[in-house]
Design a protein around this motif. Structure first.
Motif, short mmCIF file in Angstrom:
data_model
loop_
_atom_site.label_atom_id
_atom_site.label_comp_id
_atom_site.label_asym_id
_atom_site.label_seq_id
_atom_site.Cartn_x
_atom_site.Cartn_y
_atom_site.Cartn_z
N GLY A 178 30.03 43.81 40.40
CA GLY A 178 30.08 42.51 41.05
C GLY A 178 28.72 41.83 41.02
N PRO A 179 28.62 40.67 41.65
CA PRO A 179 27.37 39.91 41.63
C PRO A 179 26.16 40.70 42.13
CG PRO A 179 29.15 38.57 42.51
CD PRO A 179 29.70 39.94 42.36
N ASN A 180 26.35 41.51 43.17
CA ASN A 180 25.21 42.24 43.73
C ASN A 180 24.74 43.36 42.82
OD1 ASN A 180 26.84 41.00 46.00
ND2 ASN A 180 24.96 41.53 47.09
N PHE A 184 22.18 39.54 42.05
CA PHE A 184 22.27 38.65 43.20
C PHE A 184 22.08 39.43 44.50
CE2 PHE A 184 24.49 36.11 40.01
CZ PHE A 184 23.91 34.87 40.21
N ASP A 185 21.18 38.94 45.34
CA ASP A 185 20.94 39.57 46.65
C ASP A 185 22.08 39.29 47.62
OD1 ASP A 185 18.22 40.65 46.24
OD2 ASP A 185 17.69 38.54 46.01
N GLU A 186 22.63 38.08 47.54
CA GLU A 186 23.71 37.67 48.43
C GLU A 186 24.84 37.09 47.60
OE1 GLU A 186 23.85 38.01 51.74
OE2 GLU A 186 21.82 38.80 51.98
N SER A 187 26.08 37.38 48.00
CA SER A 187 27.21 36.80 47.28
C SER A 187 28.41 36.65 48.20
CB SER A 187 27.59 37.66 46.07
OG SER A 187 28.07 38.94 46.48
N PHE A 188 29.15 35.59 47.98
CA PHE A 188 30.44 35.37 48.63
C PHE A 188 31.31 34.72 47.58
CE2 PHE A 188 33.70 33.16 50.98
CZ PHE A 188 34.02 34.04 52.01
N VAL A 189 32.22 35.50 46.98
CA VAL A 189 32.92 35.03 45.79
C VAL A 189 34.40 35.38 45.85
CG1 VAL A 189 30.84 35.25 44.36
CG2 VAL A 189 32.47 37.16 44.48
N THR A 190 35.14 34.74 44.95
CA THR A 190 36.51 35.15 44.65
C THR A 190 36.50 35.80 43.28
OG1 THR A 190 37.06 32.99 43.68
CG2 THR A 190 37.52 33.32 46.03
N PRO A 191 37.37 36.78 43.04
CA PRO A 191 37.34 37.45 41.75
C PRO A 191 37.74 36.56 40.59
CG PRO A 191 39.18 38.25 43.08
CD PRO A 191 38.34 37.39 43.97
N ASN A 192 38.69 35.65 40.83
CA ASN A 192 39.22 34.79 39.78
C ASN A 192 39.18 33.34 40.24
OD1 ASN A 192 39.92 37.23 38.37
ND2 ASN A 192 41.76 37.39 39.63
N CYS A 193 40.02 32.49 39.65
CA CYS A 193 40.12 31.12 40.13
C CYS A 193 40.60 31.14 41.58
CB CYS A 193 41.09 30.33 39.28
SG CYS A 193 40.60 30.13 37.55
N TYR A 200 44.04 36.97 45.54
CA TYR A 200 43.41 36.01 46.42
C TYR A 200 42.70 36.76 47.55
CZ TYR A 200 46.50 32.56 44.14
OH TYR A 200 47.17 31.75 43.24
N VAL A 201 41.43 37.07 47.34
CA VAL A 201 40.60 37.71 48.36
C VAL A 201 39.20 37.13 48.28
CG1 VAL A 201 41.88 39.90 48.37
CG2 VAL A 201 39.91 39.63 46.84
N TYR A 202 38.49 37.24 49.40
CA TYR A 202 37.07 36.91 49.41
C TYR A 202 36.26 38.20 49.36
CZ TYR A 202 38.47 32.20 50.79
OH TYR A 202 39.04 30.95 50.83
N ILE A 203 35.20 38.18 48.56
CA ILE A 203 34.35 39.35 48.39
C ILE A 203 32.93 38.97 48.83
CG2 ILE A 203 33.47 41.06 46.76
CD1 ILE A 203 35.79 40.15 44.87
N GLU A 204 32.43 39.66 49.84
CA GLU A 204 31.10 39.37 50.35
C GLU A 204 30.20 40.57 50.12
OE1 GLU A 204 29.05 36.96 54.00
OE2 GLU A 204 31.00 37.89 54.35
N ASN A 205 29.17 40.36 49.30
CA ASN A 205 28.21 41.41 48.98
C ASN A 205 28.90 42.69 48.51
OD1 ASN A 205 25.97 39.78 49.59
ND2 ASN A 205 26.15 40.27 51.76
N GLY A 206 29.88 42.49 47.63
CA GLY A 206 30.55 43.62 47.00
C GLY A 206 31.64 44.26 47.81
N MET A 207 31.94 43.73 49.00
CA MET A 207 32.94 44.32 49.88
C MET A 207 34.07 43.33 50.17
SD MET A 207 31.59 47.29 50.24
CE MET A 207 32.69 47.99 51.48
#
Length: 538
Positions: A178-180, A184-193, A200-207
């Motif tokens: 993932g981004p981390n 990337f030190d910080e991330s808040f992402v979705t895996p796809n569109c 459909y999930v949110y991923i924050e700092n790899g979790m």
């Protein structure tokens, strides 16, 4: 008492009297200019060349904040995405390379628990490069370069929607790619569109705080205009997943990252990527933007994007770091097919702005995109550049702004556009001797000046024989040709295939393409930063 505003003093080494206060001010400005800049990238999704009013004066709406950004900086009119679809283009942004460097060919868009990441271990990312220079780095929004997910037996899951319920989150997180894990030190992402492709999930700092456990029904969402909800796929989602306010959430996370960084470590630079879903299908503008334009739901959606860019610009001014911040705006490919059709039919708006093609196509409408950069005090205002450039160039440009000499094995398709941005490159002298792009199926296109060679027949993406595409099909003047050759100066609409008529030029372009593919790079070796090396603020 010494009055620097009245007293002139001979300063050693200058050879003439100067006002000491002016000297000190000058030294302060020089020191400030040599500090590494904060860097913000706003990366739009499926936004066509003609979707901003600063590019298309005939647009049925205005984009005042992006127009302002262009007016206060530089706007490129010959900028291109690395691919005509999102995942490979995002790989290009983060790696400075074409997708075939990772896959040996093209690259599709991920769905469900699709992966592993196109960003393979050992690939230097723009975030890693900046982190090594003392930057704090963050990415917020759509990731979509692939992730590794595992089931209860530790087996890596493939893509598609059905595998979402097989994910073992304890075994899968923190995400190994993932981004981390990519700088990337910080991330808040979705895996796809965010609003199109489950999972459909949110991923924050790899979790993943809330696993996908509910079945999403597209009919539960608004359907503006009776059709614009198209491409919101049914699939598995986290309870409480917010489709309507996704981009507002991504902006809020970006703002929080910047504010926290400025509070805790104001002497260090930061790098932030705001990766929006606008204007990808489905068209779901947040409630506060409904009816903001007279151009329907998609016009409102683009208006929302413009507002968010304005909030970014306002934020850096509020924090007093406007002159210390390089902000760039770019898109991952051209506008979606049905979006182009509906905007042309319903609102007399052409997201491709006259260029042939749209998302997935190798013609210009598929990959010619907006690119704007703003850095007050460094980038002169009101510049419009015809320099040929690619999203992959952002990597080398940022390295140059920070004073980093890139290793030859990194960002192998990235050219330094900083001299152009700073107004120190003659427009007649192209930074790029050539430019590579890849279409939906991974086929190659190459530019050399006005000449464009497509190493394939047809669009490279969309099927123009299906009903909704037939109105935009053009007669082929060399139907037997296995490839296409156009002179964009004489034929910007790519209507007259010169494959046979300009045999010498076609062979020259074919040889150049073959050479670039076999050499392992298209960018020059031994790249040196345009700005002198600068020490990161610790």
């Amino acid at each position: 008492m010494f009055d620097p505003n009245r007293c002139l003093k001979q300063v050693s080494g200058l050879g003439r009297p100067v006002c000491l206060s002016v000297l000190l001010l000058s030294m302060t400005v020089i020191a400030k200019a040599e500090d590494p800049p904060n860097i913000i990238i706003v990366y739009a999704d499926d936004l066509g060349f003609g979707d901003l009013s600063c590019y298309n004066s005939k647009a049925p709406y205005k984009t005042p904040r992006l127009d302002q950004m262009a007016d206060e900086g530089i706007r490129f009119t010959d900028a291109h995405s690395p691919s005509t679809i999102c995942s490979p283009s995002r790989y290009g942004l983060f790696s400075g390379q074409q997708i075939y460097r990772s896959t040996g060919r093209g690259g599709g868009a991920f769905e469900g628990p699709g992966g592993p990441s196109y960003l393979k271990p050992g690939t230097l990312t723009i975030a890693q490069m900046l982190k090594e220079q003392g930057y704090r780095t963050g990415v917020f929004g759509k990731w979509h370069v692939g992730l590794s997910w595992f089931d209860k037996d530790g087996k890596r899951l493939g893509g598609g929607f059905k595998n979402s319920l097989l994910i073992d989150y304890e075994k899968s997180t923190p995400l190994i790619d993932g981004p981390n894990a990519r700088g990337f030190d910080e991330s808040f992402v979705t895996p796809n569109c965010p609003n199109t492709d489950p999972l459909y999930v949110y991923i924050e700092n790899g979790m993943v705080a809330v696993p996908a456990s509910e079945r999403h029904d597209p009919k539960s969402l608004p359907n503006p205009g009776g059709k614009w909800r198209w491409d919101n796929d049914a699939g598995w989602m986290s309870p409480g997943y917010d489709f309507m306010n996704a981009d507002l959430l991504f902006y809020d996370k970006t703002e929080a990252f910047i504010r926290e960084h400025r509070t805790k470590t104001p002497d260090k630079p930061f790098f932030a990527v705001l990766s929006t879903q606008i204007a990808h299908a489905p068209v779901l503008p947040a409630e506060e933007f409904n009816g903001a334009t007279e151009a329907g739901p998609r016009g409102d959606f683009v208006w929302e994007l413009d507002v968010l860019v304005g909030r970014v610009l306002d934020l850096v001014k509020e924090l007093g770091i406007d002159d210390q911040t390089l902000v760039m705006f770019n898109s991952d490919n051209g506008a979606e097919t049905l979006h182009v059709n509906w905007m042309r039919q319903d609102h007399q708006h052409d997201p491709s702005d006259g260029w042939r093609g749209m998302k997935r196509d190798a013609w210009e409408g598929g990959h010619r995109v907006p690119f704007i950069a703003r850095w007050p005090g460094q980038i002169p205002p009101k510049q419009v550049s015809t320099q040929m450039t690619n999203t992959t160039d952002i990597f080398a440009t940022v390295a140059s702004a920070v004073g980093v000499s890139l290793p030859d094995e990194a960002a192998t398709d990235s050219f330094d556009m900083l001299p152009v941005m700073l107004g120190q490159q003659d427009e007649s002298n192209s930074v790029r001797p050539h430019l590579l792009t890849q279409s939906f199926r991974g086929e190659f296109q190459i530019r050399q000046g006005p000449w464009k060679y497509l190493d394939h027949k047809g669009s490279g993406g969309n099927n123009y024989e299906v009903k909704n595409m037939q109105p935009w099909a053009l007669p082929e003047k060399a139907p037997d040709a296995p490839g296409q050759l156009y002179n964009l100066d004489d034929d910007p609409g790519e209507t007259n295939n010169l494959y046979f008529k300009e045999e010498a030029k076609r062979k020259e372009m074919q040889e150049l393409l073959s050479k670039l593919k076999s050499s392992g790079r298209s960018a020059p070796t031994n790249r040196k930063p345009f700005r002198k090396p600068i020490k990161a603020r610790q």
